[in-house]
Design a protein around this motif. Structure first.
Motif, PDB file in Angstrom:
ATOM      1  N   ASP A 217     -17.795 -19.683  20.569  1.00 16.55           N
ATOM      2  CA  ASP A 217     -17.216 -18.702  21.490  1.00 16.55           C
ATOM      3  C   ASP A 217     -16.064 -18.010  20.763  1.00 16.55           C
ATOM      4  N   GLU A 218     -16.311 -16.810  20.285  1.00 20.91           N
ATOM      5  CA  GLU A 218     -15.333 -16.117  19.444  1.00 20.91           C
ATOM      6  C   GLU A 218     -14.019 -15.898  20.169  1.00 20.91           C
ATOM      7  N   PHE A 219     -14.063 -15.558  21.470  1.00 19.38           N
ATOM      8  CA  PHE A 219     -12.838 -15.310  22.221  1.00 19.38           C
ATOM      9  C   PHE A 219     -12.010 -16.587  22.337  1.00 19.38           C
ATOM     10  N   THR A 220     -12.670 -17.691  22.713  1.00 15.41           N
ATOM     11  CA  THR A 220     -11.958 -18.966  22.856  1.00 15.41           C
ATOM     12  C   THR A 220     -11.356 -19.401  21.529  1.00 15.41           C
ATOM     13  N   LEU A 221     -12.118 -19.249  20.462  1.00 19.21           N
ATOM     14  CA  LEU A 221     -11.626 -19.641  19.148  1.00 19.21           C
ATOM     15  C   LEU A 221     -10.414 -18.812  18.752  1.00 19.21           C
ATOM     16  N   GLN A 222     -10.474 -17.498  19.013  1.00 18.45           N
ATOM     17  CA  GLN A 222      -9.356 -16.632  18.649  1.00 18.45           C
ATOM     18  C   GLN A 222      -8.103 -16.982  19.437  1.00 18.45           C
ATOM     19  N   GLU A 223      -8.274 -17.274  20.739  1.00 20.64           N
ATOM     20  CA  GLU A 223      -7.133 -17.673  21.554  1.00 20.64           C
ATOM     21  C   GLU A 223      -6.534 -18.977  21.043  1.00 20.64           C
ATOM     22  N   MET A 224      -7.381 -19.892  20.626  1.00 18.96           N
ATOM     23  CA  MET A 224      -6.922 -21.172  20.104  1.00 18.96           C
ATOM     24  C   MET A 224      -6.142 -20.969  18.803  1.00 18.96           C
ATOM     25  N   VAL A 225      -6.679 -20.143  17.933  1.00 23.28           N
ATOM     26  CA  VAL A 225      -6.016 -19.867  16.652  1.00 23.28           C
ATOM     27  C   VAL A 225      -4.681 -19.169  16.889  1.00 23.28           C
ATOM     28  N   ASN A 226      -4.648 -18.227  17.819  1.00 23.89           N
ATOM     29  CA  ASN A 226      -3.390 -17.530  18.122  1.00 23.89           C
ATOM     30  C   ASN A 226      -2.338 -18.507  18.647  1.00 23.89           C
ATOM     31  N   GLY A 227      -2.766 -19.448  19.476  1.00 25.63           N
ATOM     32  CA  GLY A 227      -1.831 -20.439  20.000  1.00 25.63           C
ATOM     33  C   GLY A 227      -1.266 -21.319  18.899  1.00 25.63           C
ATOM     34  N   ILE A 228      -2.118 -21.731  17.967  1.00 29.31           N
ATOM     35  CA  ILE A 228      -1.655 -22.549  16.835  1.00 29.31           C
ATOM     36  C   ILE A 228      -0.690 -21.738  15.969  1.00 29.31           C
ATOM     37  N   ALA A 229      -1.032 -20.473  15.725  1.00 27.51           N
ATOM     38  CA  ALA A 229      -0.165 -19.621  14.908  1.00 27.51           C
ATOM     39  C   ALA A 229       1.217 -19.465  15.546  1.00 27.51           C
ATOM     40  N   LEU A 230       1.261 -19.357  16.877  1.00 26.89           N
ATOM     41  CA  LEU A 230       2.547 -19.232  17.568  1.00 26.89           C
ATOM     42  C   LEU A 230       3.382 -20.494  17.381  1.00 26.89           C
ATOM     43  N   GLU A 231       2.758 -21.667  17.509  1.00 28.05           N
ATOM     44  CA  GLU A 231       3.483 -22.926  17.309  1.00 28.05           C
ATOM     45  C   GLU A 231       3.997 -23.043  15.875  1.00 28.05           C
ATOM     46  N   VAL A 232       3.184 -22.634  14.935  1.00 24.07           N
ATOM     47  CA  VAL A 232       3.612 -22.684  13.535  1.00 24.07           C
ATOM     48  C   VAL A 232       4.784 -21.734  13.310  1.00 24.07           C
ATOM     49  N   GLN A 233       4.717 -20.532  13.855  1.00 20.76           N
ATOM     50  CA  GLN A 233       5.804 -19.570  13.685  1.00 20.76           C
ATOM     51  C   GLN A 233       7.110 -20.098  14.253  1.00 20.76           C
ATOM     52  N   ARG A 234       7.054 -20.710  15.428  1.00 21.18           N
ATOM     53  CA  ARG A 234       8.258 -21.289  16.022  1.00 21.18           C
ATOM     54  C   ARG A 234       8.840 -22.380  15.125  1.00 21.18           C
ATOM     55  N   SER A 235       7.960 -23.183  14.540  1.00 26.11           N
ATOM     56  CA  SER A 235       8.416 -24.261  13.663  1.00 26.11           C
ATOM     57  C   SER A 235       9.053 -23.706  12.393  1.00 26.11           C
ATOM     58  N   LEU A 236       8.440 -22.670  11.825  1.00 31.13           N
ATOM     59  CA  LEU A 236       9.004 -22.053  10.628  1.00 31.13           C
ATOM     60  C   LEU A 236      10.364 -21.428  10.918  1.00 31.13           C
ATOM     61  N   ASP A 237      10.491 -20.781  12.078  1.00 28.99           N
ATOM     62  CA  ASP A 237      11.774 -20.182  12.457  1.00 28.99           C
ATOM     63  C   ASP A 237      12.844 -21.259  12.631  1.00 28.99           C
ATOM     64  N   TYR A 238      12.482 -22.361  13.258  1.00 26.98           N
ATOM     65  CA  TYR A 238      13.424 -23.467  13.468  1.00 26.98           C
ATOM     66  C   TYR A 238      13.897 -24.021  12.128  1.00 26.98           C
ATOM     67  N   TYR A 239      12.972 -24.242  11.235  1.00 29.94           N
ATOM     68  CA  TYR A 239      13.302 -24.788   9.919  1.00 29.94           C
ATOM     69  C   TYR A 239      14.271 -23.873   9.185  1.00 29.94           C
ATOM     70  N   GLU A 240      13.967 -22.579   9.190  1.00 33.61           N
ATOM     71  CA  GLU A 240      14.798 -21.635   8.436  1.00 33.61           C
ATOM     72  C   GLU A 240      16.197 -21.530   9.031  1.00 33.61           C
ATOM     73  N   SER A 241      16.303 -21.498  10.360  1.00 34.18           N
ATOM     74  CA  SER A 241      17.604 -21.297  10.999  1.00 34.18           C
ATOM     75  C   SER A 241      18.451 -22.567  11.020  1.00 34.18           C
ATOM     76  N   HIS A 242      17.816 -23.730  11.195  1.00 36.37           N
ATOM     77  CA  HIS A 242      18.575 -24.961  11.334  1.00 36.37           C
ATOM     78  C   HIS A 242      18.993 -25.566   9.994  1.00 36.37           C
TER      79      HIS A 242
END
Length: 317
Positions: A217-242
């Motif tokens: 299911d391409e839509f479900t997969l894309q939503e899943m990947v976008n969610g993972i990317a958001l979590e990774v981005q938040r983690s990268l931002d936390y690492y850089e700022s803290h």
């Protein structure tokens, strides 16, 4: 979380064992002077009574005098991020236990507690934090019994986050900072390490099975990947700022998860370099090992790398 054994044990090798959904992995790492560690792994069925099969693999890998690390299952422990109390070192764990009594869902008297300290914040006035690793005493006893039935000389109980960290610090990207992601059957793990130091760890609700199921299911997969990317981005931002570190520009995925869509999605969403690592890149393999077996055994391999991690940290094994 546990250290005990008697007798003479091998000094240059360690075994690790971990469950991953319906599978289990057992690994032996031998440190070699002037070369990459030697690695032997086995995957086997973890359904039902798996102890006899584990014992057969332990015999096949010649683990009779090899210390072993076992890994707690994800449901068997909790991580609680806490401000580290300003108390004498010998009183630290007692103070942590007192703070945990309102944060866990069982009596603190039944808890086994260890502390995983995080590096100091870049702001000198910020509190020093760490993760309290909490499990029930009965979980520890069950782990001891299981390893005895598997005929393994267990001296350490570890957690997945530190096993994954032990693999991440072998990556060449660790020198400048690297985000390493590994997917087990039912969840994902993200660590950020730099020069052997764990700066951040995060759980992802998406596991290998969910990613595989979403491929149709391409839509479900894309939503899943976008969610993972958001979590990774938040983690990268936390690492850089803290930690006032340079931005992480490298994400490495563990082997065996068929993550082509995730690799593409992370690259497009985050603008970073993404690659997948295979054990051939890090170890001298004693036998050819398919990628799916590598994925199932990564936690076991990380557990077996404890000796290498302690050497890197300057801790006596």
């Amino acid at each position: 979380m546990l250290r005990h054994f008697t007798g003479s044990m091998a000094k240059n090798s360690r075994a690790g064992i971990a469950l991953d959904g319906p599978n289990a992995g057992i690994a032996r790492v031998r440190l070699q002077a002037g070369g990459p560690p030697s690695l032997a792994i086995r995957r086997f069925d973890a359904d039902g009574d798996w102890f006899d099969e584990a014992a057969e693999h332990a015999d096949d890998l010649d683990l009779q005098r090899t210390p072993a690390s076992s890994v707690l299952a994800a449901h068997a422990y909790q991580l609680q991020l806490l401000e580290i109390p300003n108390v004498p070192r010998e009183e630290l764990l007692s103070a942590i236990r007192w703070r945990l009594k309102d944060l866990i869902d069982f009596p603190v008297e039944e808890a086994v507690v260890e502390l995983l300290e995080m590096p100091p914040h870049s702001n000198p006035g910020a509190p020093h934090t760490g993760y309290a690793v909490v499990t029930r005493r009965e979980e520890v006893m069950q782990q001891v019994e299981s390893m005895q039935r598997a005929d393994l000389n267990m001296d350490v109980i570890d957690i997945p986050e530190l096993c994954i960290r032990n693999v991440a610090v072998l990556l060449p990207e660790d020198k400048d900072g690297v985000a390493f992601m590994h997917f087990t059957e039912n969840r994902g793990y993200l660590t950020i390490t730099r020069q052997g130091v764990l700066h951040l760890t995060r759980h992802l609700d998406t596991g290998r099975r969910a990613l595989a199921d979403a491929r149709s299911d391409e839509f479900t997969l894309q939503e899943m990947v976008n969610g993972i990317a958001l979590e990774v981005q938040r983690s990268l931002d936390y690492y850089e700022s803290h930690y006032d570190c340079r931005p992480v520009t490298q994400i490495v995925l563990g082997p065996g998860a068929e993550l082509e869509a995730l690799t593409t999605g992370l690259t497009e969403n985050l603008g970073v370099n993404v690659r997948t690592v295979e054990f051939e890149d890090l170890f001298s393999l004693e036998q050819e090992t398919p990628l799916d077996v590598q994925g199932n055994c990564l936690l076991a391999v990380g557990a077996a790398l404890r000796a290498a991690a302690e050497q890197k940290d300057g801790i006596a094994a």
